[in-house]
Design a protein around this motif. Sequence first.
Motif, PDB file in Angstrom:
ATOM      1  N   ARG A   4       0.840  -1.204   0.000  1.00  0.00           N
ATOM      2  CA  ARG A   4       0.000   0.000   0.000  1.00  0.00           C
ATOM      3  C   ARG A   4       0.871   1.248   0.000  1.00  0.00           C
ATOM      4  NH1 ARG A   4      -4.330  -0.396   4.682  1.00  0.00           N
ATOM      5  NH2 ARG A   4      -5.282   1.288   3.478  1.00  0.00           N
ATOM      6  N   TYR A   5       0.389   2.272  -0.706  1.00  0.00           N
ATOM      7  CA  TYR A   5       1.154   3.512  -0.845  1.00  0.00           C
ATOM      8  C   TYR A   5       0.349   4.692  -0.328  1.00  0.00           C
ATOM      9  CZ  TYR A   5       3.595   0.423  -4.060  1.00  0.00           C
ATOM     10  OH  TYR A   5       4.271  -0.641  -4.608  1.00  0.00           O
ATOM     11  N   PHE A   6       1.049   5.689   0.210  1.00  0.00           N
ATOM     12  CA  PHE A   6       0.380   6.846   0.785  1.00  0.00           C
ATOM     13  C   PHE A   6       1.046   8.162   0.363  1.00  0.00           C
ATOM     14  CE2 PHE A   6      -0.666   3.254   3.365  1.00  0.00           C
ATOM     15  CZ  PHE A   6      -2.003   3.439   3.653  1.00  0.00           C
ATOM     16  N   ALA A   7       0.228   9.227   0.451  1.00  0.00           N
ATOM     17  CA  ALA A   7       0.685  10.607   0.232  1.00  0.00           C
ATOM     18  C   ALA A   7       1.358  10.760  -1.138  1.00  0.00           C
ATOM     19  CB  ALA A   7       1.563  11.066   1.392  1.00  0.00           C
ATOM     20  N   TRP A   8       2.491  11.477  -1.206  1.00  0.00           N
ATOM     21  CA  TRP A   8       3.044  11.771  -2.535  1.00  0.00           C
ATOM     22  C   TRP A   8       3.529  10.508  -3.240  1.00  0.00           C
ATOM     23  CZ3 TRP A   8       7.932  10.314  -3.680  1.00  0.00           C
ATOM     24  CH2 TRP A   8       8.884  10.270  -2.659  1.00  0.00           C
ATOM     25  N   ARG A  10       1.947   7.610  -3.225  1.00  0.00           N
ATOM     26  CA  ARG A  10       0.721   7.110  -3.854  1.00  0.00           C
ATOM     27  C   ARG A  10       0.390   7.926  -5.114  1.00  0.00           C
ATOM     28  NH1 ARG A  10      -3.820   9.419  -3.722  1.00  0.00           N
ATOM     29  NH2 ARG A  10      -3.362  10.698  -1.902  1.00  0.00           N
ATOM     30  N   GLU A  11       0.484   9.254  -4.978  1.00  0.00           N
ATOM     31  CA  GLU A  11       0.145  10.118  -6.118  1.00  0.00           C
ATOM     32  C   GLU A  11       1.093   9.899  -7.292  1.00  0.00           C
ATOM     33  OE1 GLU A  11       0.054  14.169  -4.835  1.00  0.00           O
ATOM     34  OE2 GLU A  11      -2.027  14.016  -4.142  1.00  0.00           O
ATOM     35  N   SER A  75       3.140  -1.338   3.983  1.00  0.00           N
ATOM     36  CA  SER A  75       2.774   0.034   3.628  1.00  0.00           C
ATOM     37  C   SER A  75       4.040   0.851   3.455  1.00  0.00           C
ATOM     38  CB  SER A  75       1.914   0.665   4.726  1.00  0.00           C
ATOM     39  OG  SER A  75       0.698  -0.023   4.849  1.00  0.00           O
ATOM     40  N   PHE A  77       5.428   4.834   2.784  1.00  0.00           N
ATOM     41  CA  PHE A  77       4.945   6.217   2.851  1.00  0.00           C
ATOM     42  C   PHE A  77       6.074   7.179   3.211  1.00  0.00           C
ATOM     43  CE2 PHE A  77       3.595   3.572   6.491  1.00  0.00           C
ATOM     44  CZ  PHE A  77       4.371   4.087   7.500  1.00  0.00           C
TER      45      PHE A  77
ATOM     46  N   GLU B  53      -4.229  13.219   4.708  1.00  0.00           N
ATOM     47  CA  GLU B  53      -4.393  11.801   4.341  1.00  0.00           C
ATOM     48  C   GLU B  53      -3.945  10.961   5.524  1.00  0.00           C
ATOM     49  OE1 GLU B  53      -2.853  10.788   0.484  1.00  0.00           O
ATOM     50  OE2 GLU B  53      -2.432   8.708   1.062  1.00  0.00           O
ATOM     51  N   TRP B 136       2.592  18.787  -0.730  1.00  0.00           N
ATOM     52  CA  TRP B 136       2.741  18.000   0.493  1.00  0.00           C
ATOM     53  C   TRP B 136       3.692  18.702   1.454  1.00  0.00           C
ATOM     54  CZ3 TRP B 136      -0.487  14.127   1.409  1.00  0.00           C
ATOM     55  CH2 TRP B 136      -1.157  13.552   0.314  1.00  0.00           C
TER      56      TRP B 136
END
Lengths: 83, 152
Positions: A4-8, A10-11, A75, A77, B53, B136
């Motif tokens: 799983r990826y998060f924040a920038w 993920r983007e 994950s 991040f 987030e 961010w």
Amino acid sequence: MIIRYFAWIRERLNRDEQQLELPDSVKTVQDVLHHLRTIDEDFAFVLPPETVFRAALDDELVELDTPLGSAKELSIFPPMTGG
Amino acid sequence: MMGISVTIQAAIFDAGDLVNQFTRDIPEAGAVATFTGLVRSKPEQPIKALILEHHPTMAQKQIERFAQEAVDKFDLLAIQVVHRFGEMKVGEPIVQVMAASSHRQAAFDGANYVMDWLKTDAPFWKKEVGADGAHWVEARDKDEAAKDKWTK
């Protein structure tokens, strides 16, 4: 394993998560990152080896040399900025 | 009573209502320390909104852990943490930590401890929306250093 990826991260990868079959040679969090860089050009571009990021195995923050054990979810991040 | 309550929600909360509810059921408490973190805008770089987030399951577990550690370390009577996610406007509350104890120092320390750990080890990421688009927020070394004082 589910990644799983998060924040920038993920983007920039343009995905929330992915299912990944890992070869037996992949034993630690760092190995997963290395494996992903090898098989996925986008990943290698977004997360080159010098990237500062943090990781969690099944909701537990871990160091990059932590063995995957029986974890089902990894994950990835950026350093956290809550509060 | 050693009550720990952690809530992660999108909805805005009223800082005063929260603390009034929190203190209502703790007759042994002689002190409550409340920290409220707000969305701020800098004059030189005004923002329109903040988007937060989070990693839901991990955030819940991590904050519960810090709250439990604070209760054990400072002998708190109760602690409550409410942390928001999603989009919020300037001036709105993001997070509130309330620590109740018999005497004041433990309450101050308990709230401080939870905030220091939450800043660097709870999975939330801030994105600021300004006139020139969204970006961010970078993690600050100062936050990393702040939690070190508890491990010395």
